[in-house]
Every structure is written in structure tokens, then in C-alpha cells.
Design an enzyme around this catalytic site. Structure first.
Site, PDB file in Angstrom:
ATOM      1  N   LYS A 102     -10.485  -4.426  -4.782  1.00  0.00           N
ATOM      2  CA  LYS A 102      -8.807  -4.102  -5.144  1.00  0.00           C
ATOM      3  C   LYS A 102      -8.757  -5.421  -6.146  1.00  0.00           C
ATOM      4  O   LYS A 102      -9.162  -6.345  -5.916  1.00  0.00           O
ATOM      5  CB  LYS A 102      -7.950  -3.632  -3.845  1.00  0.00           C
ATOM      6  CG  LYS A 102      -7.160  -3.342  -4.384  1.00  0.00           C
ATOM      7  CD  LYS A 102      -6.868  -1.498  -4.220  1.00  0.00           C
ATOM      8  CE  LYS A 102      -5.223  -1.166  -4.733  1.00  0.00           C
ATOM      9  NZ  LYS A 102      -5.518   0.236  -3.733  1.00  0.00           N
ATOM     10  N   GLY A 216       7.257   7.022  -7.529  1.00  0.00           N
ATOM     11  CA  GLY A 216       6.696   7.110  -8.603  1.00  0.00           C
ATOM     12  C   GLY A 216       5.190   7.455  -9.052  1.00  0.00           C
ATOM     13  O   GLY A 216       5.593   9.283  -8.414  1.00  0.00           O
ATOM     14  N   ASN A 217       4.358   7.565 -10.002  1.00  0.00           N
ATOM     15  CA  ASN A 217       3.521   8.203 -10.022  1.00  0.00           C
ATOM     16  C   ASN A 217       2.543   9.331  -9.059  1.00  0.00           C
ATOM     17  O   ASN A 217       2.922  11.185  -8.903  1.00  0.00           O
ATOM     18  CB  ASN A 217       2.130   7.716 -10.519  1.00  0.00           C
ATOM     19  CG  ASN A 217       0.802   8.386 -10.982  1.00  0.00           C
ATOM     20  OD1 ASN A 217       1.084   9.760 -11.486  1.00  0.00           O
ATOM     21  ND2 ASN A 217      -0.158   7.979 -10.445  1.00  0.00           N
TER      22      ASN A 217
END
Ligand code: GLU
Length: 411
Positions: A102, A216-217
Site C-alpha cells: 500500500k 465516495g467511489n
């Protein structure tokens, strides 16, 4: 509250339910590589600002490191380590041939101009170029990062190394070899999981209600899918506040309202609530879809959902997990519920390597073929072992990761 400490607590809880070599477990307590970089960016007004960036490569026993990049003011090394650990578990839960990594930058991207954002992204790409690559470590979108940003990374990497393989990042624009469906894949994967869960615990979509925290998305696409399939979405929130409506909300209309007014609050026909109230709103399915540590020991006793579907990474603390389990709330863990994003990243990576381009229909069929067996395996492991769905998922993942580490001679 340390996200990485929470991740390690989840690891220890799982380990206590299985039999693992202590050396393997010790390896899993530490990221293999942590890179911290300072990024100097020329701002539009001519001044220079320095941003901190991170890439954590947690475990690559099962394949190249894989995981998104987060741009957020609260992002720090602790958070990125936790997210990289969760990616390692997640890729193994859905059995895609990747390890876990990440990255992130401590920044509020909304306060930057587009040019500043591009220069920051290109500076970050140059700083991590030595350790990423199609067979090494493959970044992707996460909170506040977009297909456009992935396109800049692909281009900067190609200019720097001469390697123009699109497989160096996933979540790219379709024009650059991105996959159809990647934009809504996390929500879609979560919805496949919900449909499977429904068969196991008999939730009736007409009467069960869905509350989505974070718009959000991921939250938006999941809410839209629920609405389209007849589930009643009765609550939605974004970082500014939430709205509820007992007669149901149309997520597409809420998204249009948010675009115009900067937030979901004030949506006609709904009642404004605080973010804290939204989480405690009675519902069938509560889908935290934003950031870590929103369901804690403090508010867990007041959560009135039948199911918590973790579309965010790390939304439930270990203490809250315990309290929810005691009250019979089913928690579908992040490493399963939101794995549709990385599973579709794998499909994108596969298409890039084969020079293929699949239709959205084909992509979602393949995604379903990944998500449905993964859910069923976790559910069956839970029935056998009697623990939580999180621990069952971890046990499946840990067995796969440990077998790969063993086969590589790491312990
Ligand atoms: N950021 C997503 C996640 O947390 C997707 C990562 C990826 O596609 O590599 O799972």
C-alpha cells in the site's frame, strides 16, 4: 488509535484459532519493506512544498505486491502499514496471485490544483520507481486517487524506465488499458457478497434497509446497485454529514445533489443527521465505506444493524468486533467484502499481460467467479470453526500465505 495495532490484533486472534508455525507468524508481524519519501513540489504560486509519501511492501510470498495509493491529510506510516497488511490477507482470501502492499501521501488533494496534483504524483512515482513494476509491485486507486492519477503514474514510470507496460498500475483509464468495470468493482464485489449472505441468513431485500457511510467511489456504486436491485437505501453520509429517509433514497439523485451542493446534506425529502447518528440508525445492512476506526467500543453498543458489511478497510476496531459478535451482529470483514476492487485489478493486470480487452459483462462474470467461492469458503470455515467471519477469512488467507512462504524456504 493505531490501525496497524488493530491489524496485528486481528492477526493474533486468527492465529489463536489455528495451528501455524511460530516463525511464519513472526514474519507476518512485520512488513518486508517500508519506504518513506519526501516529495518536493513546485506550487502554482512559485513556492516549494514538501510532502511525505510512503510505500509499504508487506508480503510478496504469493506474487507481486499489490495495493492502492491513498491521498489523505490523516495518512501516515501506521495507516499505510495496516492497509498493506490487509492487502496481503485480502489477496489471499480471494486467491488472486498477489502479495500485499500500500502507499500513500499525507496531503489534502482537494486543496491542490490539478497541476499541483499531477506534479506531486509524478514526484511520488519517481521516488518509488525503483521498487514498483508489473512483476514487482502494482499500485492502484484508493481513497482520493483516480484513474487519471494512475495514468500519470503509468506515464512517468514509462518515461523513467523505458518500460511502457500498462500492467505497472491498475485502475487506469480504459484508454490506457484499464479494465471495463474497475471503477465500480469494489461496490459490485460487495454486492455479490451481500447476495450470497442473503442466501445464508435469509435477508428479505424489500424489508431490509441499507445505510451507507461514506459516499465516495465505493459507497456510491454499492448504494446504486442496492437501489437498482430493490433494496431500500435509507441512509447515506459523506464527510460533512448524513441524511436518512424511511421511504428510501435514490443514490443517483443524491450523487447529483452532492455534486451541485458539495455534500449530501439537505437532500429534498430526507432528514439531516450527524455522521455519528447515521452509524446508529436502525437498518438491516450497515456498509461503512470510508475510513478506519468508525465503529469503536464506544458506539458499538448502539449500532442497530443486522449486518455490518465492511466496504472500507479497517472500519471496525477489534474491541467493537467483540461487542458486535456478542450481540449477534454479522460482520462481513473488509478483506472479503471489499476485495472486488483488487480482484478486478487482477483481471485488469491479466488483460494487460495478454493484450486482451474484456467487456464489462465478462469482467463482472469473472469477478463473480472469484467473489462467490471466496464468500462460500469463508462462510463454511466459520460454520466449522465457530469464530467470526473475519477470523475464518484470515485462517484461509494465512494458510495460503504460510504455504507459499514455506515453499519459498522463508522459514
Ligand atoms: N484500494 C483498493 C483496496 O483497498 C484496491 C487495491 C488494488 O486494486 O490494488 O483493496
Amino acid at each position: 488509535m493505531s490501525a496497524f495495532a488493530n491489524a496485528l490484533t486481528q492477526l493474533e486472534t486468527a492465529i489463536a484459532h489455528g495451528t501455524f508455525d511460530p516463525a511464519a507468524v513472526e514474519l507476518l508481524r512485520h512488513p518486508r519493506r517500508t519506504l518513506q519519501v519526501s516529495l518536493a513540489v513546485k506550487m502554482d504560486d512559485g513556492s516549494l512544498r514538501v510532502f511525505e509519501g510512503y510505500r509499504v511492501q508487506y508480503n510478496n510470498a504469493r506474487g507481486p505486491y499489490k495495493g492502492g495509493l491513498r491521498y489523505h491529510p490523516q495518512t501516515d506510516l501506521d495507516e499505510v502499514q495496516a492497509l498493506a497488511f490487509w492487502m496481503s490477507i485480502k489477496c489471499a482470501v480471494v486467491d488472486v496471485p498477489f502479495g500485499g502492499g500500500k502507499g500513500g501521501i499525507t496531503v489534502d488533494p482537494k486543496a491542490l490544483s490539478k497541476g499541483e496534483l499531477e506534479r506531486l504524483t509524478r514526484a511520488f512515482t519517481r521516488a518509488i520507481a525503483d521498487v514498483i513494476g508489473p512483476e514487482r509491485d502494482v499500485p492502484a486507486p484508493d481513497v482520493n486517487t483516480t484513474p487519471e492519477i494512475m495514468g500519470w503514474i503509468m506515464d512517468e514510470y514509462a518515461q523513467l524506465t523505458g518500460n511502457s507496460s500498462p500492467a505497472v498500475v491498475t485502475g487506469k483509464p480504459v484508454a490506457l488499458g484499464g479494465s471495463e468495470g474497475r471503477g465500480t468493482a469494489t461496490g459490485q464485489g460487495g454486492f455479490f457478497v451481500l447476495q450470497e449472505l442473503q442466501k445464508k441468513i435469509g435477508i428479505d431485500p424489500e424489508s431490509a434497509t441499507v445505510v451507507v457511510q461514506g459516499f465516495g467511489n465505493v459507497g456510491r456504486s454499492f448504494a446504486a446497485l442496492c437501489h437498482r436491485h430493490g433494496w431500500q437505501v435509507t441512509g447515506i453520509s459523506d464527510s460533512h454529514g448524513g441524511i436518512v429517509s424511511e421511504t428510501g433514497l435514490d443514490p443517483e439523485a443524491v450523487a447529483a445533489w452532492k455534486k451541485e451542493h458539495g455534500g449530501v446534506s439537505g437532500f429534498p425529502g430526507s432528514r439531516d443527521v450527524s455522521n455519528a447518528e447515521l452509524l446508529e440508525h436502525p437498518c438491516g445492512i450497515l456498509a461503512p465505506s470510508a475510513l478506519e476506526n468508525v465503529i469503536t467500543e464506544e458506539n458499538a453498543p448502539r449500532i442497530r444493524a443486522q449486518v455490518v458489511l465492511e466496504l472500507a478497510n479497517g472500519p471496525t476496531t477489534p474491541g467493537a468486533d467483540r461487542l458486535l459478535a456478542e450481540r449477534g451482529v454479522v460482520v462481513v470483514p473488509d478483506v472479503l467484502a471489499n476485495a472486488g476492487g483488487v480482484a478486478t485489478s487482477f483481471l485488469e493486470w491479466q488483460q494487460n499481460r495478454e493484450g486482451a480487452h474484456w467487456s464489462e459483462h465478462e469482467v463482472f462474470q469473472k469477478l463473480s467467479d472469484i467473489m462467490v467461492p471466496a464468500f462460500r469458503a469463508a462462510w463454511e470455515a466459520r460454520e466449522r470453526g465457530g469464530g467470526s467471519l473475519r477470523t475464518a477469512s484470515y485462517l484461509i488467507a494465512l494458510e495460503r500465505i504460510c504455504a507459499a512462504m514455506k515453499a519459498k524456504g522463508w522459514y
